[in-house]
Design a protein around this motif. Structure first.
Motif, PDB file in Angstrom:
ATOM      1  N   LEU A  28       0.967  -1.124  -0.056  1.00 16.36           N
ATOM      2  CA  LEU A  28       0.363   0.010  -0.029  1.00 16.36           C
ATOM      3  C   LEU A  28       1.009   1.374  -0.191  1.00 16.36           C
ATOM      4  O   LEU A  28       1.764   1.191   0.704  1.00 16.36           O
ATOM      5  N   THR A  29       0.593   2.270  -0.625  1.00 20.01           N
ATOM      6  CA  THR A  29       1.021   3.575  -0.733  1.00 20.01           C
ATOM      7  C   THR A  29       0.472   4.718   0.206  1.00 20.01           C
ATOM      8  O   THR A  29      -0.882   4.898  -0.180  1.00 20.01           O
ATOM      9  N   LEU A  30       0.914   5.010   1.088  1.00 25.51           N
ATOM     10  CA  LEU A  30       0.229   5.992   1.743  1.00 25.51           C
ATOM     11  C   LEU A  30       0.956   7.415   1.955  1.00 25.51           C
ATOM     12  O   LEU A  30       2.185   7.710   2.007  1.00 25.51           O
ATOM     13  N   ALA A  38       5.562   7.449  16.087  1.00 21.77           N
ATOM     14  CA  ALA A  38       4.794   6.495  16.656  1.00 21.77           C
ATOM     15  C   ALA A  38       3.952   5.878  15.380  1.00 21.77           C
ATOM     16  O   ALA A  38       3.501   4.857  15.154  1.00 21.77           O
ATOM     17  N   ASP A  39       3.709   6.956  14.052  1.00 22.37           N
ATOM     18  CA  ASP A  39       2.936   6.626  13.107  1.00 22.37           C
ATOM     19  C   ASP A  39       4.072   5.216  12.229  1.00 22.37           C
ATOM     20  O   ASP A  39       3.443   4.416  11.980  1.00 22.37           O
ATOM     21  N   GLN A  40       5.307   5.508  12.382  1.00 24.72           N
ATOM     22  CA  GLN A  40       5.909   4.462  11.557  1.00 24.72           C
ATOM     23  C   GLN A  40       5.882   3.230  12.367  1.00 24.72           C
ATOM     24  O   GLN A  40       5.994   2.158  11.704  1.00 24.72           O
ATOM     25  N   THR A  45       3.967  -2.432  12.374  1.00 20.29           N
ATOM     26  CA  THR A  45       3.320  -3.600  13.129  1.00 20.29           C
ATOM     27  C   THR A  45       2.217  -4.047  12.236  1.00 20.29           C
ATOM     28  O   THR A  45       2.149  -5.161  12.009  1.00 20.29           O
ATOM     29  N   PHE A  46       1.669  -2.978  11.600  1.00 20.75           N
ATOM     30  CA  PHE A  46       0.832  -3.645  10.386  1.00 20.75           C
ATOM     31  C   PHE A  46       1.349  -4.427   9.421  1.00 20.75           C
ATOM     32  O   PHE A  46       0.644  -5.557   8.992  1.00 20.75           O
ATOM     33  N   GLN A  53       3.006  -4.617   2.743  1.00 20.48           N
ATOM     34  CA  GLN A  53       3.922  -3.545   2.995  1.00 20.48           C
ATOM     35  C   GLN A  53       3.163  -2.093   3.015  1.00 20.48           C
ATOM     36  O   GLN A  53       2.308  -2.114   2.165  1.00 20.48           O
ATOM     37  N   VAL A  54       3.920  -1.243   3.566  1.00 18.16           N
ATOM     38  CA  VAL A  54       3.240   0.096   3.588  1.00 18.16           C
ATOM     39  C   VAL A  54       4.329   0.943   3.286  1.00 18.16           C
ATOM     40  O   VAL A  54       5.329   1.314   4.053  1.00 18.16           O
TER      41      VAL A  54
END
Ligand code: FE2
Length: 347
Positions: A28-30, A38-40, A45-46, A53-54
């Motif tokens: 996924l591209t975000l 914290a976001d990373q 974790t996801f 993959q993000v």
């Protein structure tokens, strides 16, 4: 071959292809304007839990929105994660989102924290609070944002170009109307404490943390700033920031009137993403208790779910009444709010 046969064939083949694809191959591209560790941690974790993959592209919010507009159909973005509800509204106006399935959201998220068309859902909240030095000011001297404009206090806050202040003013414009908001702005600007080093005019300088420092140093009486900065300063590696945060107190304004202004960071599916199911899986993860706990514990933001508690430090500040506005409409007031801020001399 008749055309419907071609389409029929595609419909048979596509699910098989997707079904055969190992989840680990999915990425996924975000796009985001947030910049927190914290976001990373959450993205990692996801990925560890799902194999999806993000890929994260970070940039300034305005650049992000322009990029999505320019990329159009060819955008690689699957997800858009933005600070500020005004920006989320602007992205919606520009047709950059597609709706997600509302059933992925738990019923522990109050409906005001999501777009009516499910173009975005809030993930975290931050309150725009008043920060003061309890050695110099009693809480009984503080009351509302509005009262600051007729007070004897000198005020520290960042530039009008920053969206945090634009959204605060837009929210007050929604509640109080143009005339009252313009009058309030004039009074507030007259009380700005920090002087620009070049022009010596009373102009805001620095970020939210600098406003707290101005109060600590006695340059200003009251800072208007976001709650999570004070939490982050308490655990900062910079000893000055720790001293500042320990010395100052938080006041939630407008508790007996319209409530303290709250802003959201929110996420939605990019309009042209073809990975809707995976994108929804990601959003579902970000509103899970596990993810919400991490936003609270690592970034000192208020969780969006009412069944996840705030960080203990934030809990010591007490609970508060939130401003009740229609978040979906806030962006309609943002441009006017910014114009009025400039016209009042808030640079
Ligand atoms: Fe921030």
């Amino acid at each position: 071959m008749p055309r419907f046969m071609i389409f029929g064939g595609l419909f048979v083949v596509l699910p098989v292809l997707i079904g055969c694809q190992p989840t680990s191959a999915v990425a996924l591209t975000l796009y985001t304007d947030r910049h927190y560790e914290a976001d990373q941690s959450l993205f990692d974790t996801f990925q560890a839990e799902t194999g999806i993959q993000v890929n994260v592209l970070k940039m300034d919010a305005d650049a992000l929105i322009t990029r999505l507009e320019n990329e159009g159909l060819s955008t690689p973005a699957d997800l858009i994660f933005l600070t500020d509800v005004g920006r989320l509204g602007r992205a919606k106006q520009k047709n950059l989102f597609q709706s997600f399935d509302a059933r992925i959201l738990p019923n522990t998220i109050p409906s005001q924290y999501m777009d009516v068309d499910y173009h975005w859902v809030g993930l975290t909240k931050r309150a725009r609070v008043l920060v003061y030095n309890p050695l110099h000011i009693q809480t009984t001297e503080l009351s509302t944002y509005e009262a600051l404009a007729t007070s004897d206090f000198s005020i520290a806050t960042r530039s009008s170009s920053h969206v945090y202040n634009q959204s605060l003013v837009a929210s007050l414009a929604m509640l109080n109307g143009e005339m009252q908001t313009r009058l309030w702005l004039e009074g507030l600007v007259e009380r700005f404490a920090i002087r620009d080093s070049l022009t010596q005019s009373r102009q805001p300088v620095g970020n939210d943390r600098d406003q707290a420092k101005a109060v600590y140093e006695g340059i200003a009486d009251v800072a208007i700033m976001n709650s999570y900065y004070l939490g982050r300063m308490l655990v900062s590696s910079d000893p000055l920031e720790v001293d500042v945060a320990q010395a100052l107190s938080v006041y939630f304004p407008n508790q007996t009137t319209s409530g303290t202004h709250v802003n959201l960071s929110g996420i939605g599916l990019s309009r042209y993403s073809s990975k809707v199911n995976f994108g929804q899986q990601f959003i579902e993860f970000m509103v899970s208790p596990e993810a919400q706990r991490l936003f609270a514990d690592e970034n000192y933001e208020y969780p969006i779910r009412h069944d996840v508690s705030a960080h203990p430090i934030l809990q010591t500040w007490g609970s508060f009444v939130e401003q009740q506005i229609d978040f979906s409409s806030l962006s309609e007031y943002s441009q006017d709010a910014f114009t009025w801020m400039i016209e009042a001399g808030w640079n």
